[in-house]
Design an enzyme around this catalytic site. Sequence first.
Site, short mmCIF file in Angstrom:
data_model
loop_
_atom_site.label_atom_id
_atom_site.label_comp_id
_atom_site.label_asym_id
_atom_site.label_seq_id
_atom_site.Cartn_x
_atom_site.Cartn_y
_atom_site.Cartn_z
N TYR A 27 -44.83 -13.16 81.26
CA TYR A 27 -45.67 -13.46 82.42
C TYR A 27 -46.02 -14.94 82.49
O TYR A 27 -47.20 -15.32 82.47
CB TYR A 27 -46.96 -12.61 82.37
CG TYR A 27 -46.67 -11.13 82.40
CD1 TYR A 27 -46.49 -10.48 83.63
CD2 TYR A 27 -46.53 -10.40 81.24
CE1 TYR A 27 -46.19 -9.14 83.67
CE2 TYR A 27 -46.24 -9.05 81.27
CZ TYR A 27 -46.07 -8.42 82.49
OH TYR A 27 -45.77 -7.09 82.54
N TYR A 155 -50.43 1.91 82.28
CA TYR A 155 -49.35 0.94 82.07
C TYR A 155 -48.21 1.65 81.36
O TYR A 155 -48.42 2.28 80.31
CB TYR A 155 -49.83 -0.26 81.22
CG TYR A 155 -48.68 -1.22 80.96
CD1 TYR A 155 -48.27 -2.10 81.97
CD2 TYR A 155 -47.97 -1.19 79.77
CE1 TYR A 155 -47.18 -2.95 81.76
CE2 TYR A 155 -46.88 -2.04 79.56
CZ TYR A 155 -46.49 -2.90 80.56
OH TYR A 155 -45.41 -3.72 80.37
N ASP A 256 -47.17 9.06 77.09
CA ASP A 256 -46.67 7.74 76.66
C ASP A 256 -47.49 7.30 75.45
O ASP A 256 -48.61 6.82 75.59
CB ASP A 256 -46.81 6.76 77.83
CG ASP A 256 -46.33 5.35 77.48
OD1 ASP A 256 -46.12 5.07 76.29
OD2 ASP A 256 -46.20 4.54 78.41
N LYS A 285 -43.30 0.38 70.53
CA LYS A 285 -44.10 -0.64 69.80
C LYS A 285 -44.25 -0.42 68.29
O LYS A 285 -43.83 -1.22 67.49
CB LYS A 285 -45.50 -0.72 70.43
CG LYS A 285 -45.49 -1.37 71.80
CD LYS A 285 -46.89 -1.70 72.26
CE LYS A 285 -46.89 -2.63 73.44
NZ LYS A 285 -46.78 -1.96 74.75
C1 LIG Z 1 -45.94 -1.78 75.77
C2 LIG Z 1 -45.96 -0.48 76.46
C3 LIG Z 1 -44.85 -0.02 77.18
C4 LIG Z 1 -43.60 -0.86 77.35
O1 LIG Z 1 -42.95 -1.11 76.15
P1 LIG Z 1 -41.95 -2.39 76.06
O2 LIG Z 1 -41.37 -2.27 74.68
O3 LIG Z 1 -42.80 -3.60 76.24
O4 LIG Z 1 -40.93 -2.23 77.12
C5 LIG Z 1 -44.94 1.21 77.79
N1 LIG Z 1 -46.04 1.98 77.68
C6 LIG Z 1 -47.12 1.60 76.97
C7 LIG Z 1 -48.30 2.50 76.86
C8 LIG Z 1 -47.13 0.35 76.34
O5 LIG Z 1 -48.21 -0.04 75.67
#
Ligand SMILES: *Cc1c(COP(=O)(O)O)cnc(C)c1O
Length: 442
Positions: A27, A155, A256, A285
């Site tokens: 960003y 997100y 997620d 992550k």
């Molecule tokens: C960071 C994140 C993503 C995206 O992962 P990237 O490896 O950056 O593509 C998706 N969902 C959540 C909840 C995240 O924290």
Amino acid sequence: MTPSKPNLSEHWKELLAFDQQHIWHPYAKMPADTPAIGVASTQGSVITLADGTELVDGMSSWWAALHGYNHPKIQQAMHEQIDIMPHIMFGGLTHEPAIELSKRLVKLTPEGLDKVFLVDSGSVAMEVAIKMALQYWVSKDQPNKNRLLTVRNGYHGDTFATMAVCDPVNGMHSLFSEILTQHYFAPEPEMGFDIESDNQDINSLKTMLEEHHNNIAAVTIEPIVQGAGGMRFYRPDYLKQLRQLCDEYGVLLIADEIATGFGRTGKLFACEWAGITPDIMTLGKTLTGGHISLAATLATTDVSDTISSNVGDLNPGLLMHGPTFMGNPLACAAAIANIDVLMNSPWQDNIQRIEEHFTETLLPLKELEGVADARVLGAIGVIELERSDLGPQVQAKGIENGIWLRPFGRLVYTMPAYNISQSNLSKLTSMLTCTLGTVIAK
Ligand SMILES: *Cc1c(COP(=O)(O)O)cnc(C)c1O
């Protein structure tokens, strides 16, 4: 830290000048207004900058470095794997690191998540999750169930399918409004992990399901902690009710756990707070303890069987995804070592230790003028400022005070390595307090 710093070598000055002119950061503008800060090395919870400054790490490289940097066991596993086989295509071939990792994922994740798809990053894991959900309904001859329902302040990543389920206000919807798929947005879950709620939030979501379930393939949600969309915590009962509603209305649930997976909230997976199994779950992550990129999408047998059945004109009966670096053995070896280090560590005690320390030291900051809220859950501490423009000053003052923070908007937040020493943990919170005091008072 900037090229004008006296301790920075000529070599580093030249590197950072090139960086500023040629390399994009997350960003960021090109060229950047301020140069990035050179990092020379990392060890445990300490980051050593190019000018020799040592910082206590408050960010775990965006949730990832669960056990600090350069963990010897993870490094050793990677060294060994790199000599055997750093990479091999996954089409038609398989290998021990992918199998051993998948065994662990199937065993540790909520009961019923038995099928594993290994990818390179979190956003792609979410793309695969969304694709699974859409293909599921095609296989069931209900191709009209091709929209998602999600909650505000979420997100899920930066790719086009995932941007479309990020928060419509603080995400990138206005920028790409013409080309993003239109999905359904329910109000965000009410703030608070421990609250007694009147359930207005879940009732609004229910109303949307009632009305639109014939067009909805899945609900996507970050369980318990909404990360980059606002660092908000919500009650487990919301998630429990959401699972029931998804069953009632014939909609899949995608959890997620890219940020929350592997212990951060105090449970191994945040879904465990509600005792639920989602139909599809994503990990990312935290999967290799921050050592190398890897992510995974897990699904139930119902999801995989359905996608693989009912082959017809519309339906190939195959999951239509297969990235070049799928199941990379080096990354799988790092993930296996990361999981084994975690499971053989007193991680619950460590999270509790950090939670207690944050509760004692960060919650009182609520009383500071200029602070709108402070909240803590597991090894996550969040201070929400009233102003949204102080982030760069907090980062810079933090560096002067020997800590690494990367605030965004109003949010100053920290999620250190689980095994951070008590002295580094104390330094992190005392210097964070001191930093906020100075920046806000200005
Ligand atoms: C960071 C994140 C993503 C995206 O992962 P990237 O490896 O950056 O593509 C998706 N969902 C959540 C909840 C995240 O924290």
